[in-house]
Design a protein around this motif. Structure first.
Motif, mmCIF file in Angstrom:
data_model
loop_
_atom_site.group_PDB
_atom_site.id
_atom_site.type_symbol
_atom_site.label_atom_id
_atom_site.label_comp_id
_atom_site.label_asym_id
_atom_site.label_seq_id
_atom_site.Cartn_x
_atom_site.Cartn_y
_atom_site.Cartn_z
ATOM 1 N N PRO A 2 0.774 -1.194 -0.070
ATOM 2 C CA PRO A 2 0.021 -0.008 0.020
ATOM 3 C C PRO A 2 0.776 1.176 0.047
ATOM 4 O O PRO A 2 1.878 1.294 0.347
ATOM 5 N N ASP A 3 0.366 2.370 -0.344
ATOM 6 C CA ASP A 3 1.011 3.652 -0.539
ATOM 7 C C ASP A 3 1.280 4.094 1.071
ATOM 8 O O ASP A 3 0.654 3.865 1.953
ATOM 9 N N GLU A 5 0.737 6.915 2.417
ATOM 10 C CA GLU A 5 -0.558 7.614 3.046
ATOM 11 C C GLU A 5 -1.457 6.614 3.627
ATOM 12 O O GLU A 5 -1.882 6.667 4.999
ATOM 13 N N LEU A 6 -1.712 5.708 3.067
ATOM 14 C CA LEU A 6 -2.556 4.648 3.781
ATOM 15 C C LEU A 6 -1.921 3.548 4.833
ATOM 16 O O LEU A 6 -2.399 3.524 5.846
ATOM 17 N N LEU A 7 -0.603 3.512 4.734
ATOM 18 C CA LEU A 7 0.068 2.974 5.692
ATOM 19 C C LEU A 7 0.221 3.965 7.002
ATOM 20 O O LEU A 7 0.134 3.315 8.229
ATOM 21 N N ASP A 9 -2.087 6.129 7.752
ATOM 22 C CA ASP A 9 -3.478 6.082 8.219
ATOM 23 C C ASP A 9 -3.568 5.044 9.126
ATOM 24 O O ASP A 9 -4.341 4.969 10.246
ATOM 25 N N VAL A 10 -3.302 3.527 8.814
ATOM 26 C CA VAL A 10 -3.246 2.432 9.497
ATOM 27 C C VAL A 10 -2.633 2.559 10.705
ATOM 28 O O VAL A 10 -3.304 2.098 11.968
#
Length: 94
Positions: A2-3, A5-7, A9-10
């Motif tokens: 995943p990119d 930004e997603l990482l 957020d997680v």
């Protein structure tokens, strides 16, 4: 992979689960919608501490708030929150 930004957020989502008071609040809300006063009684913290943690949980989109007259009623945002908590307990108890 995943990119970034997603990482990020997680990682932020899981940080929200890193405080015992926040976990207590989430477990209290698993039983149903509650006001701040009711959460305070269940969790055993001051209203100020509960309000502070609820703000963090709202920012993490783990709880939602609705106004009922002068009261604000809190609930889990969705069934995903319930599932994450239940899976966490299952994982620890195995």
């Amino acid at each position: 992979m995943p990119d970034e930004e997603l990482l990020f957020d997680v990682a932020d989502l899981f940080k929200a689960f890193s405080d015992t008071t926040r976990i207590k609040i989430l477990f209290a809300l698993m039983g149903g919608d509650l006001s701040v006063g009711e959460i305070t009684e269940v969790v055993g913290c001051t209203q100020s501490a509960v309000s502070h943690q609820l703000r963090n949980l709202k920012q993490a989109r783990l709880v939602r708030a609705t106004r009922d007259g002068k009261n604000v009623i809190y609930a889990l945002s969705d069934n995903h929150v319930y599932t994450i908590l239940a899976q966490g307990i299952t994982h620890i108890c195995e």
